[in-house]
Design an enzyme around this catalytic site. Sequence first.
Site, PDB file in Angstrom:
ATOM      1  N   GLU A 423       3.895 -51.809 -43.755  1.00 54.05           N
ATOM      2  CA  GLU A 423       3.592 -53.141 -43.294  1.00 54.05           C
ATOM      3  C   GLU A 423       4.661 -53.898 -43.096  1.00 54.05           C
ATOM      4  O   GLU A 423       5.060 -54.999 -43.909  1.00 54.05           O
ATOM      5  CB  GLU A 423       2.536 -53.874 -44.117  1.00 54.05           C
ATOM      6  CG  GLU A 423       1.024 -53.339 -44.024  1.00 54.05           C
ATOM      7  CD  GLU A 423       0.053 -54.344 -44.847  1.00 54.05           C
ATOM      8  OE1 GLU A 423       0.598 -55.296 -45.606  1.00 54.05           O
ATOM      9  OE2 GLU A 423      -1.169 -54.034 -44.910  1.00 54.05           O
ATOM     10  N   GLU A 498      -4.385 -47.390 -44.743  1.00 55.43           N
ATOM     11  CA  GLU A 498      -4.961 -48.260 -45.799  1.00 55.43           C
ATOM     12  C   GLU A 498      -6.123 -49.053 -44.818  1.00 55.43           C
ATOM     13  O   GLU A 498      -6.093 -49.485 -44.005  1.00 55.43           O
ATOM     14  CB  GLU A 498      -4.038 -49.281 -45.947  1.00 55.43           C
ATOM     15  CG  GLU A 498      -4.283 -50.162 -47.259  1.00 55.43           C
ATOM     16  CD  GLU A 498      -3.071 -51.085 -47.410  1.00 55.43           C
ATOM     17  OE1 GLU A 498      -2.048 -50.477 -47.804  1.00 55.43           O
ATOM     18  OE2 GLU A 498      -3.406 -52.330 -47.708  1.00 55.43           O
TER      19      GLU A 498
HETATM   20  C1  GAL Z   1      -2.243 -54.765 -47.517  1.00 54.74           C
HETATM   21  C2  GAL Z   1      -0.969 -54.369 -48.432  1.00 54.74           C
HETATM   22  C3  GAL Z   1      -1.579 -53.785 -49.912  1.00 54.74           C
HETATM   23  C4  GAL Z   1      -2.058 -54.956 -50.556  1.00 54.74           C
HETATM   24  C5  GAL Z   1      -3.398 -55.103 -49.606  1.00 54.74           C
HETATM   25  C6  GAL Z   1      -4.325 -55.962 -50.366  1.00 54.74           C
HETATM   26  O1  GAL Z   1      -1.767 -55.673 -46.700  1.00 54.74           O
HETATM   27  O2  GAL Z   1      -0.396 -53.057 -47.780  1.00 54.74           O
HETATM   28  O3  GAL Z   1      -0.231 -53.478 -50.494  1.00 54.74           O
HETATM   29  O4  GAL Z   1      -1.352 -56.032 -50.668  1.00 54.74           O
HETATM   30  O5  GAL Z   1      -3.046 -55.815 -48.547  1.00 54.74           O
HETATM   31  O6  GAL Z   1      -5.507 -56.384 -49.321  1.00 54.74           O
END
Ligand code: GAL
Length: 936
Positions: A423, A498
């Site tokens: 990100e 993710e």
């Molecule tokens: C994402 C990020 C993670 C964590 C997650 C929480 O944006 O990559 O590290 O922060 O959100 O929802």
Amino acid sequence: MAWRRVLLMVLLAVTSLAHASPRERLSLDQGWLFHKGDIPMPPVKGHGASYNYAKAGGAVGPAGANFDDSSWRRLDLPHDWAVEGGFNPNENISQGYRERGIGWYRRYFQLPVTDRGRHIELQFDAIATHSTVWVNGNVVNRNWSGYNGRNIDITPYLRYGEDVNNIAVRVDADAMEGWWYEGAGIYRHTWLVKRNAVHIATDGIHANPVSTDGKRWSLPVEIEVNSSGKAAQDAEVEVTLIDPAGKEVARSRSKVRVQPLGMSTAKLQLPIKQPRLWTLKDPKLYRVRARLAAGQGTDEAEIKTGFRTIRFDAERGFFLNGQHVKLQGVCIHQDHAGVGVAVPEAIWEFRLRRLKEMGVNAIRFSHNAPAAEVLDMADRMGLLVMDENRNFNPSPDYMQQLTWLVKRDRNHPSVILWSVFNEEPMQGTEVGYEMVRRMVAAVKALDATRPVTAAMNGGLFADINVSQAVDVVGFNYQIKDYDRFHQANPKLPLTSSEDTSAFMSRGEFKTDRARNIMASDDTEAAYWGNTHRQAWKAIAERPFIAGGFVWTGFDYRGEPTPFEWPSASSFFGAMDLCGFAKTAFWLHRAQWVKLEDAPVIKIAPHWNWAGQEGQNQRVMVLSNAPRVRLLLNGKVVDERDVDPFEMVSFDVAYAPGKLEAVALKGGAELARDVVETSGAPVRLLLTPDRKALAGDGLDAMPVTVSALDAQGRPVPTANVKVRFELSGAASIIGVGNGDPNSHESEKAPERSLYNGLAQVILQSRRAGTGELKLRALADGLQPAEITLAVQAISTPPAVAAAEPVTQLLYWRISPAQAAQPDPNVQLADNDMNTWGWGEVPIKQAAESPAWRLYRTDLRLRADLNDGRARLVFRELAGKAQVWLAGVKLGEKTTAAPAEFSVLLPTGTTQRQLTVMIESDPAQSSGVRGKVVVVKP
Ligand code: GAL
């Protein structure tokens, strides 16, 4: 002269013996001294001090060799000091409201004289976060990564025999690299690796099984040979391949010539027919053993390899050995209850085992390099890995972090993807694209076999964006764009990198935002995320999405989203910080484990709703069976088909008793789960993870603490405080209970149960044997006790910690004078040249009657400051007087070389020490031996 020749021959024999000795990889984990907080470097003022400070070996303060660390705490690594402290609302929420700060570590060690001429490397597997390392007062490494290891050639700075070497490490854990808990200190292992001058480099074996069709294989191997020797050397490298049964199956040889202080690469091909494949169910590992013969010396190193093919297809996802595998992945950080980021290998083994039980087949180590031993475990256990780089930056310092990762990890069959970032705001820009392009090229130069990805949460449709520079596009969330992006880019393989970001508090089934509690029923998710069920459905129904990585497998400290203080750790995990299952664990197990492998059935809430009799309770049943029947107190409540994504839910009017769920297929019962209303807790129960602990000081195990009612039923609502008593060859290294809102100590020998469970982590002592007894006690409850065997096992080879020694190595030496000088004469502060410079032993050739002054500074350690410490000259030649701060301490009245010592008066400030020597014209004079301060 004959004796000289004999001496020379003996010396030569000793040296060649040293060169022939095998490599040693020795643990440095024991016996460090630690100081929490910074110790500012003493201000350097004045010309003389400035001049000395600017010289090699001239580090001052705690970085210097003779620093007084007598008040420091002694501890063993790995160590995370952040988890030892309390919680503070003024600290950073992202780091779990823990104070991090700055810390110092020091360690002393000796080396036998036979190590002279060998190549000696100091290895730190990781330090959080910024660190500086000194050896014997020389700065030898600066590292700004809290996740990367460093391998430091310290050969030139070392001393042998009686001399004591010193390592000093300053750790700046105020520096941050992430938005999650990162711990503080030297939290992974440390090593001293001794090899011959000509040796196989660290991470210097690259074995790269290739197959075009999954049947015919070749195994190109590259071996990097380094030399710290003084002459060019011809060497022969022999590589053998050993199959999983321990049988040698291929062998090949190659010659290299390596220049002094140079590096050469031997390239070989190993023929291999029909290897056993590395698969998820049966991850067969081969060993590649490299032997090096270079003159008198040899070296040997080994890595593991696996024969498997991987492929990402833009239409159909991921293929392992030609077979489709949907990635059932989780993202994980690296902290565990009780121990912070200093997680023993056995606890990692427990964590990975728990993930496998959940049905996980892939792990994304977000957002940083994991410990090397964790990847070994993934290889052994049959897990796929997305190996992720921490910092998005192609400048030389950071590129080195990326290439270190690829070089260290490229032999692991588990690793299927390199991820260059997570990100990054520049992902949809030309700058971001250009940065990624460079990082991808650096990865490919070291490993062309694995695709590179980047975890993108935006910028996907920008004219120039990062997806154009990677092999596989990783989506963080963005479910709504899966189809659109695929249509726009039909040739690009895609995976979720993710997803989810749902919230659950373990054992809670009603959300109570006022109390920072999230129901464990898969209804709560971050607004950018989805529930577990929504996220997996979106992935599972799209063949072009290779798979998913749930945020997260385990809770972790920091990011208590959507809450803030007092919540200190996250709610995202399918398991809590201890590895206890939340509903999401069972949900994924039901979705991911095939019915033919194991029937899964689990009832989501407990059945302790006193005071709510007659009220409807939502009962969720997680199962991989097609149909489920629910019974309350023996009566069928209902029977329903199971939706493989949504699972099945029932509304049941609460009545205490027994709730049963039966997994059915074609009317036949496959498995059942029962929850029962319990009474009040009356006794404790301890459930160890394993039956025995290995007595090597490394092995560890979690023990589950729970409470039972009078009928022996678990009490899922018990929150009693439990105290622990331990005897035997083990220690309690941490406690936890998985409650993100708890501020109890993680190091105290006590912990409250959280919704019926707590965890105590035991670690064996070195050379431990016999039994350990753990008792758990709580007010008003019957205690529990377990006895576990501590098995005698050889402890891994280690470098003993030496006692700190004040050594006076560096001296100024006056010119020879015919008349006796004033021993306290002051040399002008800006005069660097009238007096000479020397390191003991200092031997003057025989000279006509002459006087010389030898001068250095002495600072007495507080633990020697009792008026009884002696300053010992191992060999003083000539008549001599010893003066400290203008006071004569002793006089040696004979000229012959001899040991000489004086009693040191108290005082811990820096004092000027002068030795005045009157030479004997017939023989050499000087401070001809070591000078040390010793206890009586
Ligand atoms: C994402 C990020 C993670 C964590 C997650 C929480 O944006 O990559 O590290 O922060 O959100 O929802």
